[in-house]
Design a protein around this motif. Structure first.
Motif, PDB file in Angstrom:
ATOM      1  N   GLY A 188       0.827  -1.188   0.000  1.00  0.00           N
ATOM      2  CA  GLY A 188       0.000   0.000   0.000  1.00  0.00           C
ATOM      3  C   GLY A 188       0.867   1.245   0.000  1.00  0.00           C
ATOM      4  N   PRO A 189       0.290   2.402   0.244  1.00  0.00           N
ATOM      5  CA  PRO A 189       1.037   3.664   0.194  1.00  0.00           C
ATOM      6  C   PRO A 189       2.124   3.742   1.273  1.00  0.00           C
ATOM      7  CG  PRO A 189      -1.351   4.046   0.133  1.00  0.00           C
ATOM      8  CD  PRO A 189      -1.150   2.612   0.513  1.00  0.00           C
ATOM      9  N   GLY A 190       3.363   3.768   0.847  1.00  0.00           N
ATOM     10  CA  GLY A 190       4.462   3.787   1.801  1.00  0.00           C
ATOM     11  C   GLY A 190       4.501   5.028   2.661  1.00  0.00           C
ATOM     12  N   HIS A 191       3.962   6.157   2.151  1.00  0.00           N
ATOM     13  CA  HIS A 191       4.019   7.399   2.928  1.00  0.00           C
ATOM     14  C   HIS A 191       3.115   7.367   4.148  1.00  0.00           C
ATOM     15  CE1 HIS A 191       0.391   8.162   0.462  1.00  0.00           C
ATOM     16  NE2 HIS A 191       0.015   8.942   1.458  1.00  0.00           N
ATOM     17  N   LEU A 192       2.228   6.358   4.231  1.00  0.00           N
ATOM     18  CA  LEU A 192       1.356   6.238   5.403  1.00  0.00           C
ATOM     19  C   LEU A 192       2.002   5.438   6.531  1.00  0.00           C
ATOM     20  CD1 LEU A 192      -2.141   5.572   3.765  1.00  0.00           C
ATOM     21  CD2 LEU A 192      -1.280   7.709   4.753  1.00  0.00           C
ATOM     22  N   PRO A 196      -1.120  -0.516   4.846  1.00  0.00           N
ATOM     23  CA  PRO A 196      -1.904   0.670   5.198  1.00  0.00           C
ATOM     24  C   PRO A 196      -2.998   0.905   4.160  1.00  0.00           C
ATOM     25  CG  PRO A 196       0.154   1.331   4.164  1.00  0.00           C
ATOM     26  CD  PRO A 196       0.127  -0.174   4.162  1.00  0.00           C
ATOM     27  N   ARG A 197      -4.170   0.327   4.372  1.00  0.00           N
ATOM     28  CA  ARG A 197      -5.261   0.428   3.399  1.00  0.00           C
ATOM     29  C   ARG A 197      -6.451   1.219   3.943  1.00  0.00           C
ATOM     30  NH1 ARG A 197      -5.183  -3.370  -0.767  1.00  0.00           N
ATOM     31  NH2 ARG A 197      -3.021  -3.881  -1.306  1.00  0.00           N
ATOM     32  N   GLY A 198      -6.274   1.844   5.101  1.00  0.00           N
ATOM     33  CA  GLY A 198      -7.382   2.581   5.705  1.00  0.00           C
ATOM     34  C   GLY A 198      -7.286   4.083   5.545  1.00  0.00           C
ATOM     35  N   GLY A 199      -6.225   4.556   4.869  1.00  0.00           N
ATOM     36  CA  GLY A 199      -6.056   5.987   4.673  1.00  0.00           C
ATOM     37  C   GLY A 199      -5.444   6.703   5.851  1.00  0.00           C
ATOM     38  N   ARG A 200      -5.071   5.948   6.901  1.00  0.00           N
ATOM     39  CA  ARG A 200      -4.483   6.550   8.094  1.00  0.00           C
ATOM     40  C   ARG A 200      -3.000   6.235   8.180  1.00  0.00           C
ATOM     41  NH1 ARG A 200      -9.132   3.867  11.778  1.00  0.00           N
ATOM     42  NH2 ARG A 200      -8.401   2.118  10.549  1.00  0.00           N
ATOM     43  N   THR A 201      -2.289   7.013   8.965  1.00  0.00           N
ATOM     44  CA  THR A 201      -0.885   6.723   9.240  1.00  0.00           C
ATOM     45  C   THR A 201      -0.786   5.539  10.190  1.00  0.00           C
ATOM     46  OG1 THR A 201      -0.246   9.034   8.949  1.00  0.00           O
ATOM     47  CG2 THR A 201       1.252   7.633  10.219  1.00  0.00           C
TER      48      THR A 201
END
Length: 370
Positions: free
Chosen positions: A304-308, A320-325
């Motif tokens: 998923g998005p590494g920046h999270l 990280p697939r929930g949009g949160r950090t």
């Protein structure tokens, strides 16, 4: 290196059948009953496992790719595979395990082309070295034309206890298929000690559930023990509108138990050793082995998005697939899966237990999460 087929990769009489079912409960909360693992990108390729599977099969079968899925997932399959011919999506009213699904495809293909060869390949497996895969399928097709049920047996890389095995026998001398051998028996999942013996012996391969066989031969083999099932499948193939009425009468049984094991005992099964990378993505631990280590987060695999992800000193897998950090600190072999409505925190050691956790959620009235 595989030997190129003189006619190219395309096999004119082969139809690739893709059973797309199951819920992948060991990959909860990413995989759920309404959105099982084959509909997800679990490798970072930008495509779902189903899309990867069909793309792998197109060079062999062209437009002769047939997907069998449940009513609940039919729309998602159509959306993900817009080039799939409408007649090549078979929708089963309810799950009855692999034999009815693959048997229905065989009955449909038998009506379309009495000489059709069926190759069944699961929608949710990861296969590396596609050129080796294609070459071994070519060998399997040549053996299938001789009236054999052929399975591709994966060369073991470790003494795995989560897979069944195939015991390999003598070479069968099939023209143009030098690796084809007699399959002496299918063996259930062993314990650790027995699995180690299997691997060290060099005479056992993993059973990956990949089968190549003439459609008519498969139904003939099935009819030896389940004649009524064959009658029902042929009736549905002749009159698709009858599926709602008849489908529930079919037994829940796998192709291994219904056909492969008794056919092997009767000497009708061949195996092609398949020395390519393969994984059934059975849980988050095996998924972690498939993913590269994150350049941003050494020690972690990130889906998923590494920046999270914010990490200090942890190893394992984070999705990280929930949009949160998601923050991890000093944890070894951790598994964190964050989705909008559920968060899983466990370790790689306990990934096999997630299936039981899903049952607990159902039992405690949280079916909406499963």
């Amino acid at each position: 290196m595989p030997t190129p087929d003189p006619a190219g990769d395309l096999v004119p009489d082969l139809t690739a059948v893709v059973p797309a079912g199951g819920s992948g409960t060991r990959l909860w909360p990413l995989s759920r009953a309404a959105s099982p693992k084959f509909l997800h990108d679990l490798t970072g390729s930008g495509r779902s496992l189903l899309q990867d599977t069909v793309e792998r099969l197109r060079p062999l079968a062209g437009d002769r790719v047939l997907v069998v899925t449940g009513t609940r997932h039919a729309d998602a399959v159509r959306e993900q595979l817009p080039d799939l011919l409408p007649a090549n999506l078979l929708v089963e009213p309810g799950p009855r395990d692999s034999m009815p699904a693959i048997g229905l495809a065989a009955a449909v293909l038998e009506r379309r082309d009495p000489e059709a060869v069926l190759g069944s390949f699961a929608a949710d497996h990861v296969i590396e070295q596609p050129e080796v895969f294609r070459e071994r399928v070519h060998q399997a097709v040549r053996a299938a034309r001789e009236g054999l049920l052929v399975t591709l047996g994966i060369t073991p890389t470790r003494p795995a206890t989560g897979f069944g095995y195939v015991r390999v026998g003598r070479a069968l001398g099939v023209t143009g298929a030098p690796q084809v051998r007699h399959a002496e028996a299918f063996v259930e999942k062993p314990d650790a000690e027995l699995a180690a013996e299997y691997v060290s012996s060099g005479t056992y391969l993993w059973n990956a559930g990949m089968f190549v066989v003439r459609a008519g031969t498969l139904l003939e083999l099935l009819a030896t023990r389940h004649p009524r099932m064959v009658q029902t499948l042929r009736r549905v193939a002749e009159d698709p509108s009858a599926i709602e009425e008849l489908w529930g009468s079919l037994p829940r049984i796998s192709i291994d138990h219904a056909v492969a094991e008794p056919a092997a005992a009767a000497g009708r099964v061949a195996v092609v050793p398949a020395p390519f990378g393969w994984d059934d993505v059975g849980d988050f631990s095996s998924l972690a082995d498939l993913l590269p280590e994150s350049a941003e987060h050494p020690g972690l695999r990130v889906l998923g998005p590494g920046h999270l992800v914010v990490d200090e000193g942890s190893t394992g897998l984070v999705a990280p697939r929930g949009g949160r950090t998601v923050v991890t600190l000093g944890l070894q072999d951790v598994v964190v899966v964050d989705t909008p409505d559920a968060v899983l925190v466990t370790t790689r050691q306990h990934c096999q237990d997630i299936k039981g956790l899903v049952e607990t959620l159902r039992r405690t009235g949280r079916e909406e999460l499963t």
